[in-house]
Write an enzyme that holds these catalytic residues in place. Structure first.
Site, PDB file in Angstrom:
ATOM      1  NE  ARG A  78      40.876  41.977  57.918  1.00 22.93           N
ATOM      2  CZ  ARG A  78      39.658  42.121  56.997  1.00 22.93           C
ATOM      3  NH1 ARG A  78      38.885  43.175  56.405  1.00 22.93           N
ATOM      4  NH2 ARG A  78      38.772  41.055  57.224  1.00 22.93           N
ATOM      5  CG  HIS A 122      38.216  38.452  52.492  1.00 24.74           C
ATOM      6  ND1 HIS A 122      38.511  39.455  53.093  1.00 24.74           N
ATOM      7  CD2 HIS A 122      37.191  38.881  51.453  1.00 24.74           C
ATOM      8  CE1 HIS A 122      37.600  40.536  52.772  1.00 24.74           C
ATOM      9  NE2 HIS A 122      37.008  40.086  51.736  1.00 24.74           N
ATOM     10  CD  GLU A 167      32.129  41.946  54.983  1.00 22.99           C
ATOM     11  OE1 GLU A 167      31.501  41.346  54.093  1.00 22.99           O
ATOM     12  OE2 GLU A 167      32.394  42.878  55.383  1.00 22.99           O
ATOM     13  CG  ASN A 296      34.532  44.307  57.981  1.00 23.29           C
ATOM     14  OD1 ASN A 296      35.661  44.360  58.918  1.00 23.29           O
ATOM     15  ND2 ASN A 296      34.840  43.264  56.850  1.00 23.29           N
ATOM     16  CE1 TYR A 298      33.216  49.125  52.602  1.00 26.42           C
ATOM     17  CE2 TYR A 298      32.429  47.111  53.905  1.00 26.42           C
ATOM     18  CZ  TYR A 298      33.450  47.775  53.190  1.00 26.42           C
ATOM     19  OH  TYR A 298      34.608  47.186  52.857  1.00 26.42           O
ATOM     20  CD  GLU A 373      36.215  44.445  54.426  1.00 26.07           C
ATOM     21  OE1 GLU A 373      35.459  44.918  54.027  1.00 26.07           O
ATOM     22  OE2 GLU A 373      36.775  43.317  54.350  1.00 26.07           O
TER      23      GLU A 373
HETATM   24  C1  GBH Z   1      32.977  43.798  52.074  1.00 22.94           C
HETATM   25  O1  GBH Z   1      31.638  43.150  51.980  1.00 22.94           O
HETATM   26  C2  GBH Z   1      34.290  42.814  51.578  1.00 22.94           C
HETATM   27  O2  GBH Z   1      34.724  42.311  52.978  1.00 22.94           O
HETATM   28  C3  GBH Z   1      35.014  43.262  50.716  1.00 22.94           C
HETATM   29  O3  GBH Z   1      35.765  42.279  50.031  1.00 22.94           O
HETATM   30  C4  GBH Z   1      34.330  44.058  49.755  1.00 22.94           C
HETATM   31  O4  GBH Z   1      35.081  44.494  48.512  1.00 22.94           O
HETATM   32  C5  GBH Z   1      33.693  45.303  50.325  1.00 22.94           C
HETATM   33  O5  GBH Z   1      33.006  44.929  51.528  1.00 22.94           O
HETATM   34  C6  GBH Z   1      33.315  46.183  49.266  1.00 22.94           C
HETATM   35  O6  GBH Z   1      31.904  45.630  48.811  1.00 22.94           O
HETATM   36  O7  GBH Z   1      22.146  43.729  49.399  1.00 22.94           O
HETATM   37  O8  GBH Z   1      21.738  41.934  50.801  1.00 22.94           O
HETATM   38  O9  GBH Z   1      23.829  42.178  50.085  1.00 22.94           O
HETATM   39  C7  GBH Z   1      30.631  44.094  52.161  1.00 22.94           C
HETATM   40  C8  GBH Z   1      29.289  43.060  52.203  1.00 22.94           C
HETATM   41  C9  GBH Z   1      27.773  44.715  51.326  1.00 22.94           C
HETATM   42  C10 GBH Z   1      27.219  42.853  52.516  1.00 22.94           C
HETATM   43  C11 GBH Z   1      26.405  45.214  51.594  1.00 22.94           C
HETATM   44  C12 GBH Z   1      25.796  43.474  52.751  1.00 22.94           C
HETATM   45  C13 GBH Z   1      24.089  44.673  51.724  1.00 22.94           C
HETATM   46  C14 GBH Z   1      22.950  43.735  51.862  1.00 22.94           C
HETATM   47  N1  GBH Z   1      28.179  43.951  52.179  1.00 22.94           N
HETATM   48  N2  GBH Z   1      25.602  44.215  51.547  1.00 22.94           N
HETATM   49  S1  GBH Z   1      22.727  42.921  50.384  1.00 22.94           S
END
Ligand code: GBH
Length: 475
Positions: A78, A122, A167, A296, A298, A373
Site C-alpha cells: 500500500r 495521505h 485517516e 488503521n 495502533y 496500517e
Molecule cells: C498513522 O497515523 C499514519 O497514517 C502514518 O502516516 C503514520 O506514520 C503512522 O500512523 C504512525 O504514526 O495524541 O490526539 O494525536 C496514526 C495517527 C496516532 C492519530 C495516535 C491519533 C493519538 C491521538 N494517530 N493519535 S493524539
C-alpha cells in the site's frame, strides 16, 4: 496454544508507506510544495527541523525497494500518490512525468507478483489549495474528485485496490484543530468544516473513480477509529466516551457508511459551529457504496469526564501541542491505558484491534475489512555486526496478528494486513526520530537492512501462518 494459527490462503500480507514519508525528490519532475513541505519549513513544527526533501529517496530507489519486498515474501503493498506530483497547483491538467513514476512503480510491483493498493490522499495537499482555504473550503472536495479521476484513469487498468483518503480524522483535527500536523491551524470550527469536506471528497472521489475505472476494481477508505474505553461506567464517563466516539468515529463512518452524521454530534458541537457548510445532497454524495473498509490501528484511547480523572498518568490526547484536537470537549480527560508502551508512548494492546474489527463488522455488515496500517516504533539500533534485532516489534506484530486471526474466527471478513511501515521513514511531527520500519534505514547512507521483524513477518507471509507464541519471537 501450540498449533500455528493459519490464515485464509487468499489473505494479503502487505506493508504500507505514504508518499511524503518516503519519496523525497520534492522538486523533481514538476512537483510543487505540499502543505507538508511548507509545514516542515516552519520553525518549531517538526522535531529537529527534519523535512521530507530526501526522506528515504524512494523516488529513485523504488526498484530496489520492490525487490526487497519480493525478497521478504510480501504479497501486497500500500502506497500513496503525491497530489502535487500529479497536479502541481491542485487544478488542471496532469503532469505526465509525475504519473509515470507511479506507472513504473506499479509495473515493478506487478512484475514481482505484489498486489498494489493505492491511497490517493495521505495528507500532502498541494500548497496552492491550502492558500485558497484548504479543507475547510468546499472547493477542495471538488478538486480532489478531479484529481481522483486523473489517477484512476492513469492507473485503473493495473491497480485493483483503491483507497480515497488516509485517516481523515488526522487531516481535519491534527491539521486544523491541534495544529500538530500541516497546515498547523488551530481553529475548531475550521476543523469540523474540514471533516465535512473530507467526507465530501471521499464521496465525490469514489464516484469519480467509478466513472473512469473498470468495474472490477475495489474502492475503500482508510479510517483510524479510536478504540475508546471509559475509566468507569459512571454516566458522565460514558457520556465523555460517547462524545469522543462521535468526534473520532461517527463523524466519518456515519456519513460514509450510513449516510448520516450522528444526531448528537450537532448538539455536542453547537458551541463551535452551526454546521451550515453541510449542503443539501451532500450526505447522499458521501454515502457511496464501498467495496471494502480500511482500518488503521495502533493503540486504544481511555477517557473520563474531567471531574472524574483518576490520579494515574494523563495522556493529554493532544500530541505535541497545547491545543486540543477535540472541539467542544474541554471537559473530557484522556488517560494512559495500562501496559507496555512503544517509543511513541502508545500502549501495546492487541485486544483493541480485535474490538475494532468486531465493531466495524457490526457497523458495516458484509463489507470486507483490510487492516491498512498497524505497527510500532521502537528504538532500533544495529548491532556491531550490522544486524538489527527488534524482538519487541515481533511481539507487537504477533499479538496484533493473533487478534486479527481471532476476529476472523469470530466471523469478521478480514482480507489482508498491511504492516506500518515497510521501512523507517519521515514520521511527521517527529521527523526521523521514530522508527516504524520492518526494514532499517541508515539515514547517513540510506542503506536498507531488514530487521529481524521483517524476516519474521516474511515467514508469516510465505507460510500464511502465525507461529505459536514464543516460536520465532527471538528470530
Ligand atoms: C498513522 O497515523 C499514519 O497514517 C502514518 O502516516 C503514520 O506514520 C503512522 O500512523 C504512525 O504514526 O495524541 O490526539 O494525536 C496514526 C495517527 C496516532 C492519530 C495516535 C491519533 C493519538 C491521538 N494517530 N493519535 S493524539
Amino acid at each position: 496454544m501450540s498449533e500455528p494459527l493459519t490464515f485464509p490462503s487468499s489473505f494479503l500480507w502487505g506493508a504500507a508507506t505514504s508518499a511524503y514519508q518516503i519519496e523525497g525528490a520534492v522538486r523533481e519532475d514538476g512537483r510543487t510544495p505540499s502543505i507538508w513541505d511548507t509545514f516542515c519549513r516552519t520553525p518549531g513544527k517538526v522535531l529537529g527541523g527534519d523535512t521530507g526533501d530526501i526522506a528515504v529517496d524512494h523516488y529513485h530507489r523504488y526498484r530496489d525497494d520492490v525487490a526487497l519486498m519480493a525478497d521478504l515474501g510480501l504479497t501486497a503493498y500500500r502506497f500513496s500518490v503525491s497530489w502535487p506530483r500529479v497536479q502541481p497547483t491542485g487544478r488542471g491538467p496532469a503532469v505526465q512525468r509525475g504519473l509515470d513514476f507511479y506507472r513504473r512503480l506499479v509495473d515493478e510491483l506487478l512484475a514481482h507478483g505484489i498486489k498494489p493498493a493505492v491511497t490517493l490522499y495521505h495528507w500532502d495537499l498541494p500548497q496552492e489549495l491550502e492558500d485558497a482555504g484548504g479543507w475547510p473550503e468546499r472547493e477542495t472536495a471538488y478538486r480532489f474528485a478531479e484529481y481522483a479521476a486523473i489517477v484512476g484513469e492513469a492507473l485503473g487498468d493495473r491497480v485493483e485496490q483503491w483507497i480515497t483518503l488516509n485517516e481523515p480524522w488526522c487531516s481535519a483535527f491534527l491539521g486544523y484543530g491541534s495544529g500538530v500536523h500541516a497546515p498547523g491551524r488551530t481553529d475548531h470550527a475550521a476543523a469540523l468544516g474540514a471533516a465535512h469536506h473530507l467526507n465530501l471528497a471521499h464521496g465525490l472521489g469514489t464516484s469519480a473513480l467509478r466513472s473512469v475505472m473498470p468495474a472490477r476494481n475495489s474502492v475503500a477508505v482508510s479510517l483510524n477509529p479510536s478504540m475508546l474505553r471509559a475509566v468507569s461506567d459512571a454516566p458522565e464517563d460514558l457520556d465523555a466516551k460517547r462524545r469522543i466516539d462521535n468526534l473520532a468515529n461517527g463523524i466519518f463512518h456515519g456519513p460514509m457508511l450510513h449516510g448520516a452524521y450522528p444526531e448528537t454530534l450537532f448538539t455536542d458541537t453547537a458551541s463551535v459551529t452551526d454546521w451550515s457548510f453541510v449542503q443539501q445532497g451532500d450526505l447522499g454524495a458521501i454515502h457511496q457504496p464501498l467495496d471494502a473498509l480500511g482500518l488503521n490501528y495502533y493503540s486504544p484511547t481511555l477517557v473520563s469526564a474531567a471531574e472524574n480523572a483518576p490520579s494515574g498518568p494523563r495522556a493529554d490526547g493532544h500530541g505535541i501541542s497545547d491545543h486540543s484536537p477535540w472541539p467542544a470537549a474541554d471537559d473530557v480527560a484522556f488517560h494512559q491505558t495500562p501496559g507496555d508502551r512503544t517509543e511513541m508512548g502508545w500502549t501495546v494492546d492487541p485486544t483493541g484491534l480485535h474490538e475494532l474489527i468486531m465493531r466495524y463488522t457490526n457497523e458495516a455488515p458484509g463489507l470486507p475489512i483490510y487492516i491498512t496500517e498497524n505497527g510500532a516504533a521502537y528504538d532500533d539500533k544495529p548491532d556491531p555486526d550490522g544486524r538489527v534485532h527488534d524482538p519487541e516489534r515481533i511481539a507487537y506484530l504477533h499479538g496484533h496478528l493473533s487478534a486479527v486471526r481471532q476476529a476472523i474466527s469470530d466471523g469478521a471478513d478480514v482480507r489482508g494486513y498491511y504492516l506500518w511501515s515497510l521501512m523507517d521513514n519521515f514520521e511527521w511531527a517527529y521527523g526521523y526520530e521514530k522508527r516504524f520500519g520492518a526494514v532499517y534505514v541508515d539515514y547517513a547512507t540510506l542503506a536498507r537492512t531488514p530487521k529481524s521483524s521483517a524476516r519474521w513477518y516474511g515467514d508469516v507471509a510465505r507460510t500464511g501462518a502465525l507461529p505459536s507464541e514464543g516460536a520465532g519471537g527471538g528470530a
